[in-house]
Design an enzyme around this catalytic site. Structure first.
Site: not given
Ligand code: GLP
Length: 267
Positions: A74, A144, A146, A151
């Protein structure tokens, strides 16, 4: 679905990096090596330790990336490459710039500055397909549940496209934007749940107490668009690598089952 429980974050990262290394090496030593190994990659804090391990292996001459093509999950819409919170910047800063033999033309990241997001996303799907699909998609997970930027209530069949970020996600991610949720872009480009699902293997990293609910919903809950990661229950090659801290909401039965069964599994 496999759930590999490691004592702590470091061990989880070492396990995941070793798994990826073995997959790349196995690919490159087989007949299929005429095509590159196609690796899907995430951003976020969860994969940083895995990237450090992969860089160490690469620099020690244990693992080559010369025959690896990457697709990132992303990118924020509206952030240029040089913005230090763009995922392009993150990936180069934390990973690609440290590899000795990664070919820049093998790196694919959605362009958050595109003037035609629909065309950008369509071309991304076509490019993935042109390589014969993704061999292994590593991912993280939001609190959540995702996956990428899909989402809650994103279709489990979704493909690469524009996503509106929830207020919750913008608040969580505001830690990188001076703690101001308004500074977090409100939209992103993201591969779909269906795009991830089409990969031959999916490896999701889930660590920390704040992910305990998401881990339980992913593994023990029903498949639901409310927890988009739960779609992986139907995937034939899905692995969750997690740490003890993330297991706090699993039932004792589930926790014991995976510890027991994994004793007999190999990397
Ligand atoms: C963002 C990214 C996700 C990632 C998530 C969790 O929203 N788009 O791909 O998995 O954060 O991030 P973290 O690993 O910092 O908790």
């Amino acid at each position: 679905m496999r759930v590999v429980i490691q004592n702590d974050y470091d061990k989880m990262c070492k396990w995941a990096a070793e798994y990826i290394k073995n997959r790349i090496i196995a690919h490159n030593s087989g007949e299929q090596a005429v095509r590159p190994f196609v690796l899907g990659l995430p951003t976020g804090s969860s994969p940083i330790g895995v990237y450090q391990q992969l860089v160490r292996m690469n620099r020690a001459g244990e693992l080559s990336f010369a025959n690896v093509v990457t697709f990132n999950m992303d990118e924020y819409l509206g952030l240029p490459h040089e913005h230090d919170q763009s995922y392009w910047y993150f990936m180069h800063d934390n990973f690609f710039d440290h590899l000795v033999d990664m070919k820049p033309e093998h790196i694919n990241i959605l362009n958050g500055m595109t003037e035609d997001p629909e065309a950008e996303c369509r071309a991304y799907e076509e490019k993935i397909a042109s390589y014969g699909g993704i061999d292994l998609f590593m991912g993280g997970i939001g609190v959540d549940g995702h996956i990428a930027f899909n989402e809650p209530f994103t279709s489990l069949a979704s493909r690469t496209g524009v996503r509106n970020l929830t207020t919750d996600t913008r608040i969580v991610n505001s830690r990188f934007f001076g703690n101001d949720p308004e500074k977090v872009p409100s939209q992103a480009l993201s591969v779909g749940v269906g795009t991830v699902f089409d990969s031959k293997e999916v490896l999701i990293l889930i660590n920390g107490h704040n992910k305990a609910r998401a881990l339980a919903a992913t593994v023990e809950g029903g498949v639901s668009q409310k927890w988009t990661c739960s779609a992986l229950q139907y995937h034939n090659g899905a692995i969750i690598a997690c740490d003890e801290a993330a297991c706090g909401e699993l039932t004792v039965d589930t926790y014991k089952y995976f510890l027991d069964i994994e004793k007999r599994e190999r990397l």
